[in-house]
Design a protein around this motif. Structure first.
Motif, PDB file in Angstrom:
ATOM      1  N   THR A 199       0.796  -1.337  -0.119  1.00 14.26           N
ATOM      2  CA  THR A 199      -0.148  -0.070   0.039  1.00 14.26           C
ATOM      3  C   THR A 199       0.807   1.179  -0.036  1.00 14.26           C
ATOM      4  N   ALA A 200       0.339   2.444  -0.451  1.00 21.28           N
ATOM      5  CA  ALA A 200       1.166   3.436  -0.782  1.00 21.28           C
ATOM      6  C   ALA A 200       1.905   4.037   0.559  1.00 21.28           C
ATOM      7  N   ASP A 201       1.020   3.902   1.639  1.00 15.99           N
ATOM      8  CA  ASP A 201       1.892   4.389   2.987  1.00 15.99           C
ATOM      9  C   ASP A 201       2.212   3.568   3.959  1.00 15.99           C
ATOM     10  N   HIS A 202       2.553   2.235   3.305  1.00 15.50           N
ATOM     11  CA  HIS A 202       2.974   1.274   4.257  1.00 15.50           C
ATOM     12  C   HIS A 202       4.317   1.698   4.841  1.00 15.50           C
ATOM     13  N   PRO A 203       4.601   1.539   6.218  1.00 13.22           N
ATOM     14  CA  PRO A 203       5.723   2.061   6.814  1.00 13.22           C
ATOM     15  C   PRO A 203       7.008   1.225   6.568  1.00 13.22           C
ATOM     16  N   LEU A 204       7.035   0.083   5.889  1.00 12.77           N
ATOM     17  CA  LEU A 204       8.159  -0.635   5.640  1.00 12.77           C
ATOM     18  C   LEU A 204       8.329  -0.901   4.075  1.00 12.77           C
ATOM     19  N   LYS A 205       7.605   0.160   3.308  1.00 11.95           N
ATOM     20  CA  LYS A 205       7.612  -0.005   1.745  1.00 11.95           C
ATOM     21  C   LYS A 205       8.933  -0.024   1.158  1.00 11.95           C
ATOM     22  N   ASP A 206      10.105   0.885   1.935  1.00 12.95           N
ATOM     23  CA  ASP A 206      11.312   1.403   1.265  1.00 12.95           C
ATOM     24  C   ASP A 206      12.215   0.597   1.870  1.00 12.95           C
ATOM     25  N   ILE A 207      12.300  -0.373   2.796  1.00 12.44           N
ATOM     26  CA  ILE A 207      13.188  -1.292   3.219  1.00 12.44           C
ATOM     27  C   ILE A 207      13.494  -2.183   2.409  1.00 12.44           C
ATOM     28  N   PRO A 208      14.982  -2.554   2.357  1.00 12.54           N
ATOM     29  CA  PRO A 208      15.495  -3.461   1.206  1.00 12.54           C
ATOM     30  C   PRO A 208      14.951  -4.766   1.692  1.00 12.54           C
ATOM     31  N   LEU A 209      14.023  -5.471   0.757  1.00  9.46           N
ATOM     32  CA  LEU A 209      13.455  -6.655   1.112  1.00  9.46           C
ATOM     33  C   LEU A 209      14.181  -7.873   0.569  1.00  9.46           C
ATOM     34  N   LYS A 210      14.135  -8.954   1.772  1.00  8.12           N
ATOM     35  CA  LYS A 210      14.709 -10.128   1.428  1.00  8.12           C
ATOM     36  C   LYS A 210      13.716 -11.221   1.986  1.00  8.12           C
ATOM     37  N   PRO A 211      13.487 -12.513   1.577  1.00  5.34           N
ATOM     38  CA  PRO A 211      12.550 -13.606   2.086  1.00  5.34           C
ATOM     39  C   PRO A 211      12.771 -13.690   3.687  1.00  5.34           C
ATOM     40  N   SER A 212      13.899 -13.350   4.179  1.00  6.15           N
ATOM     41  CA  SER A 212      13.756 -13.403   5.631  1.00  6.15           C
ATOM     42  C   SER A 212      13.323 -12.345   6.495  1.00  6.15           C
ATOM     43  N   ASN A 213      13.110 -11.202   5.869  1.00  7.36           N
ATOM     44  CA  ASN A 213      12.751 -10.052   6.658  1.00  7.36           C
ATOM     45  C   ASN A 213      11.508  -9.500   5.824  1.00  7.36           C
ATOM     46  N   MET A 214      10.707 -10.241   5.189  1.00 12.06           N
ATOM     47  CA  MET A 214       9.119  -9.847   4.848  1.00 12.06           C
ATOM     48  C   MET A 214       8.294  -9.349   5.853  1.00 12.06           C
ATOM     49  N   PRO A 215       7.645  -8.272   5.855  1.00 10.55           N
ATOM     50  CA  PRO A 215       6.793  -7.828   6.784  1.00 10.55           C
ATOM     51  C   PRO A 215       5.830  -9.090   7.361  1.00 10.55           C
ATOM     52  N   GLN A 216       5.762  -9.038   8.766  1.00  8.55           N
ATOM     53  CA  GLN A 216       4.863 -10.227   9.303  1.00  8.55           C
ATOM     54  C   GLN A 216       3.409 -10.038   9.292  1.00  8.55           C
ATOM     55  N   GLU A 217       2.925  -8.878   8.584  1.00 10.64           N
ATOM     56  CA  GLU A 217       1.731  -8.489   9.092  1.00 10.64           C
ATOM     57  C   GLU A 217       0.749  -8.200   7.743  1.00 10.64           C
ATOM     58  N   LYS A 218      -0.424  -8.536   7.487  1.00 11.78           N
ATOM     59  CA  LYS A 218      -1.239  -8.101   6.541  1.00 11.78           C
ATOM     60  C   LYS A 218      -0.796  -8.346   5.263  1.00 11.78           C
ATOM     61  N   LEU A 219      -0.421  -9.721   5.013  1.00 12.26           N
ATOM     62  CA  LEU A 219       0.241 -10.473   3.806  1.00 12.26           C
ATOM     63  C   LEU A 219      -1.389 -11.033   3.050  1.00 12.26           C
ATOM     64  N   TRP A 220      -1.607 -10.379   1.876  1.00 13.57           N
ATOM     65  CA  TRP A 220      -2.842 -10.925   1.354  1.00 13.57           C
ATOM     66  C   TRP A 220      -2.499 -11.963   0.189  1.00 13.57           C
ATOM     67  N   VAL A 221      -3.016 -13.297   0.202  1.00  8.93           N
ATOM     68  CA  VAL A 221      -2.635 -14.258  -0.744  1.00  8.93           C
ATOM     69  C   VAL A 221      -3.853 -14.965  -1.368  1.00  8.93           C
ATOM     70  N   LEU A 222      -3.575 -15.515  -2.394  1.00  8.87           N
ATOM     71  CA  LEU A 222      -4.456 -16.360  -3.124  1.00  8.87           C
ATOM     72  C   LEU A 222      -5.136 -17.255  -2.473  1.00  8.87           C
ATOM     73  N   GLU A 223      -6.296 -17.860  -2.989  1.00  9.31           N
ATOM     74  CA  GLU A 223      -6.991 -19.116  -2.253  1.00  9.31           C
ATOM     75  C   GLU A 223      -6.141 -20.188  -2.405  1.00  9.31           C
ATOM     76  N   GLU A 224      -6.695 -21.195  -1.463  1.00  7.33           N
ATOM     77  CA  GLU A 224      -6.146 -22.621  -1.590  1.00  7.33           C
ATOM     78  C   GLU A 224      -6.111 -23.081  -3.263  1.00  7.33           C
ATOM     79  N   GLY A 225      -5.303 -23.983  -3.572  1.00  3.28           N
ATOM     80  CA  GLY A 225      -5.350 -24.574  -4.995  1.00  3.28           C
ATOM     81  C   GLY A 225      -4.480 -23.652  -5.914  1.00  3.28           C
ATOM     82  N   HIS A 226      -4.120 -22.402  -5.699  1.00  3.51           N
ATOM     83  CA  HIS A 226      -3.191 -21.703  -6.369  1.00  3.51           C
ATOM     84  C   HIS A 226      -1.808 -22.235  -6.252  1.00  3.51           C
ATOM     85  N   CYS A 227      -1.183 -22.485  -7.243  1.00  2.13           N
ATOM     86  CA  CYS A 227       0.341 -22.835  -7.142  1.00  2.13           C
ATOM     87  C   CYS A 227       1.265 -21.275  -6.553  1.00  2.13           C
TER      88      CYS A 227
END
Length: 317
Positions: free
Chosen positions: A180-208
């Motif tokens: 989202t445009a105003d996400h407080p962590l939007k501009d940090i360097p992202l790695k799989p290990s430090n992905m934000p831990q809240e409000k991750l929206w995902v696809l429904e079951e059955g999607h690869c």
């Protein structure tokens, strides 16, 4: 010394096709419809073959009908025999000036939006004499459908670890985080290990893509369970209006507006990438059509994403 061998009539290819159809559908009416004959015709032809061989190929007392132990071996050999016959036809087709026949391709939903419209257009221009059909299904359904010969091939994220399938890598696609445009962590360097831990929206079951998200994120990462979307476009819209973030594939980037692109961040160290392949059965014989499919993908996918082997070599079966 003279050796006497009992004579049996030569079985027909039609009879072999009938027993394969009955084995596939386990129902005389459905098998006859698939073979475009009446149910009595199919039943009679199978009975004649059983009489010639002096064995029961099917146990008709079972519901649905089941092959006998010996019948299963006969069916397996029939499959190999018909495959070899198809190869003869393919040799002839490969020597002609045009590609023809039919081709049914399956594709997973997280690729269909980006690939199908352009594929239909370019393939139609290259192979106008081929009757093309395409179906959108999730990976599990595609695997089952290919096993039942419901499609000739499908396009999906690999590897699948299916011993009866061959996977031909087409391209490699990165994942990106969309905030989202105003996400407080939007501009940090992202790695799989430090992905934000809240409000991750995902696809429904059955999607690869959902499975791949949890493969490179920690398996304990919480995700928003209020609504699991069925498409990437829906996920992006949810993030725009409700906050948080989601993960989108590289091919979706051109579909974002200029404003939305400002909210995209790369994932590095290591980058999150999926392999996308053509998946065929090991007995696939339409070699020339397969190469035409590969050529089309080299046309519609950005060159930097294409598998290096596909760039340099023809596909060999």
């Amino acid at each position: 010394m003279y050796i006497c061998i009992d004579k049996i009539n030569i079985m027909t290819l039609q009879q072999l096709e009938y027993i394969l159809a009955l084995n596939k559908y386990r129902h005389f009416v459905k098998a006859s419809e698939k073979c475009n004959v009446t149910q009595p015709t199919l039943s009679t032809m199978i009975q004649k073959l059983e009489a010639e061989l002096k064995v029961d190929i099917f146990d008709r007392s079972k519901h649905p009908v089941q092959p006998t132990a010996l019948g299963a071996k006969i069916i397996e050999q029939a499959e190999r025999s018909l495959t070899e016959i198809k190869k003869i036809r393919e040799i002839v087709l490969n020597e002609t000036d045009s590609v023809n026949g039919t081709l049914h391709i399956g594709v997973i939903p997280t690729l269909a939006t980006y690939l199908v419209p352009r594929f239909i257009q370019v393939f139609g221009e290259r192979c106008s004499s081929v009757q093309l059909s395409m179906s959108e299904m999730n990976t599990a359904t595609l695997i089952d459908t290919l096993k039942r010969d419901g499609v000739d091939m499908f396009i999906a994220a690999t590897p699948l670890n299916e011993p009866d399938f061959l996977e031909i890598p087409l391209f490699y696609e990165r994942f990106y985080a969309y905030f989202t445009a105003d996400h407080p962590l939007k501009d940090i360097p992202l790695k799989p290990s430090n992905m934000p831990q809240e409000k991750l929206w995902v696809l429904e079951e059955g999607h690869c893509l959902r499975d791949q998200v949890f493969n490179f994120c920690t398996t304990t990462m919480p995700y928003n369970q209020i609504f699991e979307a069925g498409s990437i476009e829906t996920l992006v819209r949810i993030v725009d209006l409700n906050g948080g973030y989601t993960l989108i594939p590289e091919l979706h980037l051109p579909m974002l507006s200029d404003e939305q692109r400002k909210n995209v961040r790369e994932i590095d160290d290591p980058p999150a990438i999926r392999e996308v392949s053509i998946v065929i059965h090991k007995n696939f014989v339409k070699g020339r059509i397969l190469n035409e499919v590969g050529e089309v993908f080299k046309t519609i996918i950005p060159d930097e994403m294409i598998d290096e082997r596909l760039k340099k070599f023809a596909i060999k079966l």
